[in-house]
Structure formats: C-alpha cells, structure tokens
Design a protein around this motif. Structure first.
Motif, PDB file in Angstrom:
ATOM      1  N   PHE A 224      14.735  52.052  11.462  1.00  0.00           N
ATOM      2  CA  PHE A 224      14.283  50.933  12.286  1.00  0.00           C
ATOM      3  C   PHE A 224      12.874  51.206  12.793  1.00  0.00           C
TER       4      PHE A 224
ATOM      5  N   TYR B 160      10.632  50.899  16.156  1.00  0.00           N
ATOM      6  CA  TYR B 160      10.851  50.727  17.590  1.00  0.00           C
ATOM      7  C   TYR B 160       9.819  51.517  18.389  1.00  0.00           C
TER       8      TYR B 160
ATOM      9  N   ASN C 177      13.481  46.619  16.174  1.00  0.00           N
ATOM     10  CA  ASN C 177      14.175  45.707  15.275  1.00  0.00           C
ATOM     11  C   ASN C 177      15.589  46.179  14.946  1.00  0.00           C
TER      12      ASN C 177
ATOM     13  N   GLY D 110      17.991  44.848  19.901  1.00  0.00           N
ATOM     14  CA  GLY D 110      16.557  44.804  20.172  1.00  0.00           C
ATOM     15  C   GLY D 110      16.047  45.638  21.329  1.00  0.00           C
TER      16      GLY D 110
END
Length: 119
Positions: A67, A69, A93, A97
């Motif tokens: 991911f 982040y 993502n 979230g």
C-alpha cells in the motif's frame, strides 16, 4: 517504575534502535530496518506472525510495496525497561484509509526482540 501502566515519554526518548527501525521502515529501507531485530525476533502484524530475520525481512519488503501511505509518530510510552509503545497515525490507500496503530516493542540486548502492531 511500574510494570503494567505505561507512562508517556517524548518520541525522542525512544531507544535508538526503535528510532532506527521506525525511520528505516518509513523510508522503505528494508536492509537497515531488519538490522534492528534480534536473529530470533518475532513480529505480529495484521493477525500474522513472522519469526526470525528471513521472515521479518520478507514482511518488511511486502509491507513497503503493498500500500501507499504516510505515517506520523503521534506518541510514545514506556512500560518498563524493555517495553515501549510508539503510536502512529497512518493515512493511505489501504482498506479504511486511516488508522492509528500501536507499535509495541520489546527489546533485548539493545535490539528488537518482539514487535506487535495493532490498533
């Protein structure tokens, strides 16, 4: 010092090995991050357990690419002479979230012996 009630410390009061790991993890520097662990360390993250340096290295590599982040260290606590908690706020993502995670560290010989990551 009490052994069951964490006390708040400043993030810069975290032991150097924890700071080294957190910085390397944040910048996706797996090679440096893995040096913070003992050879027989255990990491528990997202319900999965990773034991030993090879498994932790694979986990670090996967978590760096799975991911996108951002992470911000929002607090730190010390439970006793070997146990610390670093609280992070993550946004990215991944499902949901946004999340606040506690990184619970146990140290041995100035290295990370155990890391549990949980909300």
């Amino acid at each position: 010092m009490q052994h069951d009630q964490p006390r708040t410390i400043t993030p810069d009061a975290l032991p150097d090995v924890i700071t080294l790991y957190l910085k390397a993890h944040r910048t996706h520097d797996t090679a440096t991050a893995v040096t913070a662990f003992t050879g027989d360390a255990t990491v528990i993250d997202d319900g999965n357990t990773y034991e030993g340096t090879p498994a932790i290295e694979r986990w670090l590599g996967r978590s760096a690419t799975e991911f996108t982040y951002t992470t911000h260290l929002t607090g730190a606590q010390q439970t006793d002479t070997t146990d610390y908690i670093a609280t992070h706020h993550l946004e990215g993502n991944f499902p949901g979230g946004t999340i606040d995670l506690n990184y619970r560290f146990t140290l041995r010989d100035d290295l990370i012996e155990r890391l549990v990551i949980e909300p």
